[in-house]
Design a protein around this motif. Structure first.
Motif, PDB file in Angstrom:
ATOM      1  N   ILE A 138      -5.033   6.810  -0.614  1.00 19.39           N
ATOM      2  CA  ILE A 138      -4.464   5.474  -0.414  1.00 19.39           C
ATOM      3  C   ILE A 138      -4.635   4.648  -1.681  1.00 19.39           C
ATOM      4  O   ILE A 138      -5.713   4.631  -2.274  1.00 19.39           O
ATOM      5  CB  ILE A 138      -5.149   4.757   0.770  1.00 19.39           C
ATOM      6  CG1 ILE A 138      -5.156   5.649   2.009  1.00 19.39           C
ATOM      7  CG2 ILE A 138      -4.464   3.422   1.056  1.00 19.39           C
ATOM      8  CD1 ILE A 138      -6.507   6.210   2.350  1.00 19.39           C
ATOM      9  N   SER A 185       0.586   5.670   0.127  1.00 24.29           N
ATOM     10  CA  SER A 185      -0.353   6.726   0.463  1.00 24.29           C
ATOM     11  C   SER A 185       0.364   8.072   0.544  1.00 24.29           C
ATOM     12  O   SER A 185       1.571   8.148   0.776  1.00 24.29           O
ATOM     13  CB  SER A 185      -1.063   6.439   1.791  1.00 24.29           C
ATOM     14  OG  SER A 185      -0.130   6.429   2.856  1.00 24.29           O
ATOM     15  N   LYS A 210      -6.064  12.201   2.997  1.00 22.42           N
ATOM     16  CA  LYS A 210      -5.163  11.071   2.726  1.00 22.42           C
ATOM     17  C   LYS A 210      -5.662  10.281   1.513  1.00 22.42           C
ATOM     18  O   LYS A 210      -6.830   9.891   1.457  1.00 22.42           O
ATOM     19  CB  LYS A 210      -5.064  10.150   3.942  1.00 22.42           C
ATOM     20  CG  LYS A 210      -4.042   9.015   3.787  1.00 22.42           C
ATOM     21  CD  LYS A 210      -3.928   8.222   5.077  1.00 22.42           C
ATOM     22  CE  LYS A 210      -2.880   7.113   4.950  1.00 22.42           C
ATOM     23  NZ  LYS A 210      -2.732   6.322   6.199  1.00 22.42           N
ATOM     24  N   ASP A 243      -0.360  11.507   2.696  1.00 17.55           N
ATOM     25  CA  ASP A 243      -1.143  12.042   3.807  1.00 17.55           C
ATOM     26  C   ASP A 243      -0.802  13.520   3.978  1.00 17.55           C
ATOM     27  O   ASP A 243       0.323  13.872   4.358  1.00 17.55           O
ATOM     28  CB  ASP A 243      -0.834  11.257   5.082  1.00 17.55           C
ATOM     29  CG  ASP A 243      -1.788  11.606   6.212  1.00 17.55           C
ATOM     30  OD1 ASP A 243      -2.516  12.607   6.098  1.00 17.55           O
ATOM     31  OD2 ASP A 243      -1.802  10.890   7.228  1.00 17.55           O
ATOM     32  N   GLU A 266       0.838  -1.195   0.000  1.00 21.69           N
ATOM     33  CA  GLU A 266       0.000   0.000   0.000  1.00 21.69           C
ATOM     34  C   GLU A 266       0.871   1.242   0.000  1.00 21.69           C
ATOM     35  O   GLU A 266       1.871   1.320   0.724  1.00 21.69           O
ATOM     36  CB  GLU A 266      -0.923  -0.002   1.226  1.00 21.69           C
ATOM     37  CG  GLU A 266      -1.815   1.199   1.350  1.00 21.69           C
ATOM     38  CD  GLU A 266      -2.698   1.130   2.580  1.00 21.69           C
ATOM     39  OE1 GLU A 266      -3.599   0.259   2.621  1.00 21.69           O
ATOM     40  OE2 GLU A 266      -2.478   1.933   3.512  1.00 21.69           O
TER      41      GLU A 266
END
Length: 347
Positions: free
Chosen positions: A344, A88, A342, A90, A86
């Motif tokens: 993702i 991301s 965020k 943020d 994963e």
């Protein structure tokens, strides 16, 4: 004479009439026709099949809901599947202090990998931008850069499905290069621990989470102070300074509790709210109380696709007090507003 042909055939006909019932008993008989099923029963069976299909789809959709980022600033207990990767971005903002203008924008790039069941590791790099003007006791700043490197380990002790609740512990050691409050260049080391518990109050619809947090940090500014003959701190350029030494390290600790709910208003769209309460102490032993604050705000979570999702939150300080300042808010140790966005992506 005319009856003689009939008399000749009559014995044969009588013999066939006697043989036919006997032979018919040994032959297979055709089953009686099955009565047609009433239309009402057929409709009930079709409806039952549809309900079973929807139930299976509902169970599958619930298992696919990842609660880790479902509650804004509050963390859910879910951990990815083994082998899942994963990434991301943020973005957070912190606004408002005692007078003046105080704005801090942070962007964290994170890569998270799940090597085994219930265990995940993440590596973060955070970039901060400070814009401070006319805030009491803070220098004016317009600076930024790489502010922190960290790694995070999450272990799920209890899995929410099939258990009614999930429980996960997160540990995040941090190495920073700024004082997070003042924006001053510094060497910062910290450890943040989060215990996350969540549950499905209404399957597939309503979820809730609770977090217990503890953060300990040590900050040494990259600056110098002067000492006079009485070893009192003075400006390094003061004529009374007899020695110039590096600024001493400061130690702080923060404990908190937060709670959040998220409701699936439409498929793949969750709206909710959260509240978190924080207390800050000077030192790591909780003896010197500095202040406390209560934040409340809305949250939003959108599952754009099977691999991409978006989480957002905006919290406002509604109550609090600093130990050294009057007023009903603590704007010395905490900000007035906190925002988060965020993005993702799962692979």
């Amino acid at each position: 004479m005319l009856l003689s042909p009939v008399l000749r055939v009559a014995p044969a006909l009588a013999l066939m009439a006697w043989i036919h019932p006997v032979c018919a008993e040994g032959l297979p008989r055709r089953p009686p026709p099955r009565p047609a099923q009433p239309q009402r029963v057929q409709g009930q069976q079709k409806q039952q099949n549809q309900e079973d299909k929807q139930s299976q789809e509902g169970k599958q959709s619930e298992s696919e809901i990842d609660t880790e980022d479902l509650f804004g600033f509050t963390e859910g207990s879910d951990v990815g599947d083994p082998g899942e990767l994963e990434a991301s971005i943020d973005s957070t903002g912190r606004f408002g202090h005692r007078g003046g203008r105080y704005r801090v924008f942070s962007r964290t790039l994170e890569v998270e990998y799940t090597p085994a069941e219930r265990l995940s590791f993440a590596f973060d790099a955070t970039f901060d931008r400070y814009w401070i003007r006319n805030v009491p006791d803070l220098e004016n700043r317009n600076t930024g850069g790489l502010s922190q490197l960290s790694t995070q380990m999450r272990y799920q002790f209890i899995k929410r499905d099939p258990s009614p609740v999930g429980l996960t512990l997160s540990l995040e050691p941090q190495l920073g290069f700024f004082d997070q409050d003042t924006g001053e260049r510094a060497r910062r080391t910290a450890l943040e621990a989060v215990l996350s518990l969540d549950t499905a109050l209404v399957p597939e619809r309503l979820f809730a989470a609770v977090n217990l947090t503890y953060e300990a940090e040590r900050v040494r500014p990259r600056s110098f102070i002067g000492l006079d003959r009485d070893l009192e701190e003075v400006d390094p350029f003061d004529p009374t300074a007899v020695a110039v030494v590096p600024s001493p390290a400061e130690r702080e600790s923060t404990i908190g509790i937060s709670g959040a709910v998220a409701y699936q208003a439409v498929p793949n769209l969750f709206v909710g709210a959260e509240a978190h309460y924080l207390r800050r102490y000077d030192g790591l032993d909780f003896k010197t109380f500095e202040g406390h604050a209560l934040f409340i705000g809305p949250t939003l979570y959108v599952k754009v696709s099977d691999q991409v999702s978006l989480s957002a939150a905006w919290d406002v300080q509604v109550a609090g007090k600093a130990s050294s300042e009057p007023g009903h808010l603590d704007l010395e140790n905490f900000e007035h507003h906190q925002a988060k966005l965020k993005l993702i992506a799962q692979f």
